[in-house]
Write a protein that holds these residues in place. Structure first.
Motif, short mmCIF file in Angstrom:
data_model
loop_
_atom_site.label_atom_id
_atom_site.label_comp_id
_atom_site.label_asym_id
_atom_site.label_seq_id
_atom_site.Cartn_x
_atom_site.Cartn_y
_atom_site.Cartn_z
N ALA A 9 0.83 -1.20 0.00
CA ALA A 9 0.00 0.00 0.00
C ALA A 9 0.87 1.26 0.00
O ALA A 9 0.38 2.35 -0.23
N ASP A 10 2.16 1.12 0.27
CA ASP A 10 3.06 2.26 0.28
C ASP A 10 3.23 2.81 -1.15
O ASP A 10 3.11 2.07 -2.13
N TYR A 11 3.51 4.10 -1.24
CA TYR A 11 3.80 4.69 -2.54
C TYR A 11 4.71 5.90 -2.36
O TYR A 11 4.97 6.35 -1.26
N TYR A 12 5.22 6.41 -3.48
CA TYR A 12 6.11 7.56 -3.50
C TYR A 12 5.45 8.65 -4.34
O TYR A 12 4.96 8.38 -5.43
N LEU A 13 5.46 9.86 -3.83
CA LEU A 13 4.94 11.00 -4.55
C LEU A 13 6.12 11.89 -4.93
O LEU A 13 6.85 12.36 -4.06
N PHE A 14 6.31 12.09 -6.23
CA PHE A 14 7.40 12.92 -6.75
C PHE A 14 6.81 14.26 -7.17
O PHE A 14 5.87 14.30 -7.98
N VAL A 15 7.34 15.35 -6.63
CA VAL A 15 6.82 16.69 -6.92
C VAL A 15 7.97 17.59 -7.34
O VAL A 15 8.98 17.69 -6.63
N PRO A 20 -0.27 1.92 7.17
CA PRO A 20 -1.47 2.72 7.42
C PRO A 20 -1.18 4.16 7.82
O PRO A 20 -2.09 4.97 7.87
N GLY A 21 0.04 4.54 8.05
CA GLY A 21 0.33 5.93 8.38
C GLY A 21 1.81 6.19 8.35
O GLY A 21 2.63 5.29 8.47
N GLY A 22 2.16 7.44 8.19
CA GLY A 22 3.56 7.82 8.18
C GLY A 22 4.00 8.33 6.84
O GLY A 22 3.46 7.96 5.80
N ARG A 23 4.97 9.22 6.88
CA ARG A 23 5.44 9.85 5.66
C ARG A 23 6.87 10.34 5.89
O ARG A 23 7.15 11.00 6.87
N ASP A 24 7.75 9.99 4.99
CA ASP A 24 9.12 10.51 5.00
C ASP A 24 9.28 11.41 3.78
O ASP A 24 8.80 11.07 2.69
N ILE A 25 9.96 12.53 3.96
CA ILE A 25 10.12 13.49 2.88
C ILE A 25 11.61 13.68 2.58
O ILE A 25 12.42 13.86 3.49
N TYR A 26 11.94 13.64 1.28
CA TYR A 26 13.30 13.81 0.80
C TYR A 26 13.30 14.96 -0.19
O TYR A 26 12.39 15.06 -1.03
N ILE A 27 14.30 15.81 -0.12
CA ILE A 27 14.40 16.95 -1.02
C ILE A 27 15.79 16.96 -1.66
O ILE A 27 16.80 16.87 -0.96
N PHE A 28 15.79 17.04 -2.99
CA PHE A 28 17.04 17.05 -3.75
C PHE A 28 16.98 18.15 -4.80
O PHE A 28 15.89 18.53 -5.25
#
Length: 150
Positions: A66-72, A86-94
């Motif tokens: 169910a996990d996914y990655y959102l690229f913005v 069911p919950g949680g989010r890690d954010i990476y910035i490059f």
């Protein structure tokens, strides 16, 4: 400023699951993929669309999870959110270009190793529809790579 990013690619050629690791001194992004024959083709295409501003965001799903990655894309920055169910989010910035060029270089090394090991190019008689690095995948990568060089 010297690019401090690195990228490594591992794909199980029997099962199709893979892992792409992009890291710098501050963060390590581990992208888990399933069904590489489908995921990678779409991933390269979506990254190319992000680079050329045809898209400003896209979602990369990990088949079987169910996990996914959102690229913005935000100007010259790429933000990648790893959304965990069911919950949680890690954010990476490059930096966008650093990320794309490092990503491309990681896959260039991966494909070069497959060629050296005799696994690419594929034999013409081999059914490659679901092979993790089939012609659709390599063609999509080539399009992505060529776009970066223009």
């Amino acid at each position: 400023m010297k690019n401090t990013l690195s990228c490594s690619v591992t794909i199980d050629l029997d099962g199709g699951d893979g892992e792409i690791i992009v890291s710098d001194k501050k963060q390590t992004l581990i992208i888990s993929i399933g069904l590489s024959a489908i995921t990678l083709r779409n991933f390269f295409s979506d990254l190319n669309a992000l680079y050329t501003y045809k898209k400003t965001k896209f979602k990369l799903e990990h088949y079987g999870s169910a996990d996914y990655y959102l690229f913005v894309r935000d100007s010259n920055v790429i933000r990648i959110e790893e959304v965990k169910k069911p919950g949680g989010r890690d954010i990476y910035i490059f930096n966008l270009m650093d990320f794309l060029l490092t990503f491309e270089k990681g896959f260039q090394r991966f494909f070069a190793k497959l060629r050296k090991d005799g696994l690419l190019p594929l034999n013409h008689d081999k059914d490659d529809f679901m092979y993790p690095v089939n012609k659709d995948v390599t063609n999509s990568f080539d399009g992505f790579s060529k776009s970066l060089k223009q």
